[in-house]
Motif scaffolding. Structure first.
Motif, short mmCIF file in Angstrom:
data_model
loop_
_atom_site.label_atom_id
_atom_site.label_comp_id
_atom_site.label_asym_id
_atom_site.label_seq_id
_atom_site.Cartn_x
_atom_site.Cartn_y
_atom_site.Cartn_z
N HIS A 12 -26.28 -6.07 -8.96
CA HIS A 12 -27.01 -6.54 -9.58
C HIS A 12 -27.60 -6.12 -10.42
O HIS A 12 -28.18 -6.30 -11.47
CB HIS A 12 -27.99 -8.08 -8.52
CG HIS A 12 -27.61 -9.10 -7.63
ND1 HIS A 12 -26.97 -9.65 -8.74
CD2 HIS A 12 -27.08 -9.42 -7.33
CE1 HIS A 12 -26.14 -10.76 -8.80
NE2 HIS A 12 -26.36 -10.30 -6.95
N TRP A 16 -28.15 -6.25 -13.98
CA TRP A 16 -29.58 -6.20 -14.74
C TRP A 16 -30.24 -4.89 -15.77
O TRP A 16 -30.59 -5.42 -16.89
CB TRP A 16 -30.48 -6.78 -13.72
CG TRP A 16 -30.97 -7.64 -13.29
CD1 TRP A 16 -30.70 -7.90 -11.84
CD2 TRP A 16 -31.75 -8.67 -13.99
NE1 TRP A 16 -31.34 -8.87 -11.84
CE2 TRP A 16 -31.62 -10.24 -12.86
CE3 TRP A 16 -31.74 -9.32 -15.40
CZ2 TRP A 16 -31.92 -11.24 -12.86
CZ3 TRP A 16 -32.08 -10.64 -15.92
CH2 TRP A 16 -32.40 -11.61 -14.36
N ALA A 32 -35.52 -4.82 -10.57
CA ALA A 32 -34.26 -5.46 -10.00
C ALA A 32 -34.61 -6.33 -8.89
O ALA A 32 -34.52 -6.76 -8.51
CB ALA A 32 -33.13 -5.26 -10.32
N GLU A 36 -35.83 -9.82 -7.07
CA GLU A 36 -35.28 -10.12 -6.23
C GLU A 36 -35.14 -11.27 -6.14
O GLU A 36 -36.14 -11.69 -5.27
CB GLU A 36 -34.35 -9.90 -5.62
CG GLU A 36 -33.67 -10.34 -4.69
CD GLU A 36 -33.26 -9.17 -3.83
OE1 GLU A 36 -32.37 -9.75 -3.09
OE2 GLU A 36 -33.70 -8.38 -3.63
N GLY A 40 -33.41 -16.45 -12.19
CA GLY A 40 -33.00 -14.92 -13.51
C GLY A 40 -33.49 -15.10 -14.75
O GLY A 40 -34.18 -14.68 -15.62
N THR A 43 -37.55 -14.45 -14.35
CA THR A 43 -37.64 -13.37 -14.70
C THR A 43 -37.40 -12.48 -15.87
O THR A 43 -38.21 -11.77 -16.50
CB THR A 43 -36.11 -12.10 -14.20
OG1 THR A 43 -36.46 -12.60 -12.58
CG2 THR A 43 -36.53 -10.69 -14.09
N ILE A 44 -36.66 -12.94 -16.50
CA ILE A 44 -36.37 -12.82 -18.24
C ILE A 44 -37.68 -12.74 -19.38
O ILE A 44 -38.08 -11.89 -19.87
CB ILE A 44 -34.86 -13.28 -18.82
CG1 ILE A 44 -34.05 -12.76 -17.78
CG2 ILE A 44 -34.65 -12.93 -20.18
CD1 ILE A 44 -32.18 -13.09 -18.19
N TYR A 65 -29.09 -13.86 -19.54
CA TYR A 65 -28.61 -14.35 -18.59
C TYR A 65 -27.38 -14.59 -17.56
O TYR A 65 -26.35 -14.01 -17.04
CB TYR A 65 -29.52 -15.70 -17.36
CG TYR A 65 -29.19 -16.12 -15.76
CD1 TYR A 65 -29.02 -14.32 -15.04
CD2 TYR A 65 -28.18 -17.20 -15.55
CE1 TYR A 65 -29.67 -14.94 -13.74
CE2 TYR A 65 -28.49 -16.62 -14.25
CZ TYR A 65 -28.27 -15.43 -13.36
OH TYR A 65 -28.30 -15.50 -11.54
N LYS A 68 -26.08 -11.35 -18.02
CA LYS A 68 -26.11 -10.38 -17.26
C LYS A 68 -25.44 -11.16 -15.81
O LYS A 68 -24.42 -9.89 -15.16
CB LYS A 68 -26.89 -10.41 -15.83
CG LYS A 68 -28.00 -9.74 -15.16
CD LYS A 68 -27.45 -10.93 -14.45
CE LYS A 68 -27.61 -10.08 -13.17
NZ LYS A 68 -27.61 -10.86 -11.29
#
Length: 210
Positions: A12, A16, A32, A36, A40, A43-44, A65, A68
């Motif tokens: 991951h 990422w 990352a 966690e 997702g 986070t982006i 995402y 990713k």
């Protein structure tokens, strides 16, 4: 799931870093691991806001995402964490209900869960990113997990490996165990509120006598 059931976080972290670089976003392996457990797309959106000062739509975040996800699935399949099957066998023998709460929403990963842990896990007991609007560190994912398995916070044990997940478990009112399978210092998991800390799933298994 990641970092608790599967040794998947190294993959991951690479996915990422590579995917975000393609969109002009700098993300480190430490980023990352630190983020966690969060959805997702959340986070982006946070990374884009911090680095570019922009508010992107959920749709745009999902597109990023998806890239990713594509990179992650092009990498070798991660193995099941040592000790996990023994822990689940012990839980089942004691009549405990097992649920999985993940920040992922990727169907291939959910399908693998149901294959690898078919003897212990029912799909109706899995919470994904698409079951909640607020991801970890909010308590919502674990509260949804409790709703799905039919337990109250005082009857629930959360097992986490990331600070955001630990915070979510604690905020939900559950007894929260941290298993530090990654590179983050133990102090970060303890500061997040973990009630117990183990170095790996095998140590957790031994502690509970499974």
């Amino acid at each position: 799931m990641d970092g608790v059931l599967y040794d998947s976080m190294p993959n991951h972290a690479v996915a990422w870093q590579q995917s975000m670089a393609s969109f002009g976003i700098h993300m480190t392996a430490e980023d990352a691991y630190a983020t966690e457990g969060a959805r997702g797309i959340d986070t982006i959106r946070t990374m884009v806001r911090q680095q570019k000062g922009e508010e992107i739509t959920l749709e745009r975040a999902q597109e990023m995402y998806d890239e990713k996800t594509r990179i992650f699935h092009s990498m070798p399949k991660p193995v099941v964490m040592p000790g996990v099957v023994e822990v689940m066998k012990g839980m089942k023998a004691r009549g405990w209900i097992i649920g999985v709460v993940t920040g992922s929403g990727q169907r291939p990963l959910i399908n693998r869960l149901l294959t690898d842990f078919a003897d212990f896990l029912d799909e109706s007991h899995i919470v994904t990113a698409y079951d909640v609007t607020r991801g970890k560190p909010a308590p919502d994912p674990y509260l949804m997990g409790m709703k799905k398995v039919g337990t109250e916070p005082a009857e629930t044990i959360v097992v986490e490996n990331a600070p955001l997940g630990v915070k979510a478990g604690v905020a939900s009112g559950a007894f929260t165990i941290a298993v530090n399978t990654g590179p983050l210092p133990d102090e970060l998991l303890l500061q997040a509120g973990a009630d117990l800390l183990f170095p790996d799933m095998q140590a957790l298994c031994k502690h509970f006598g499974f």
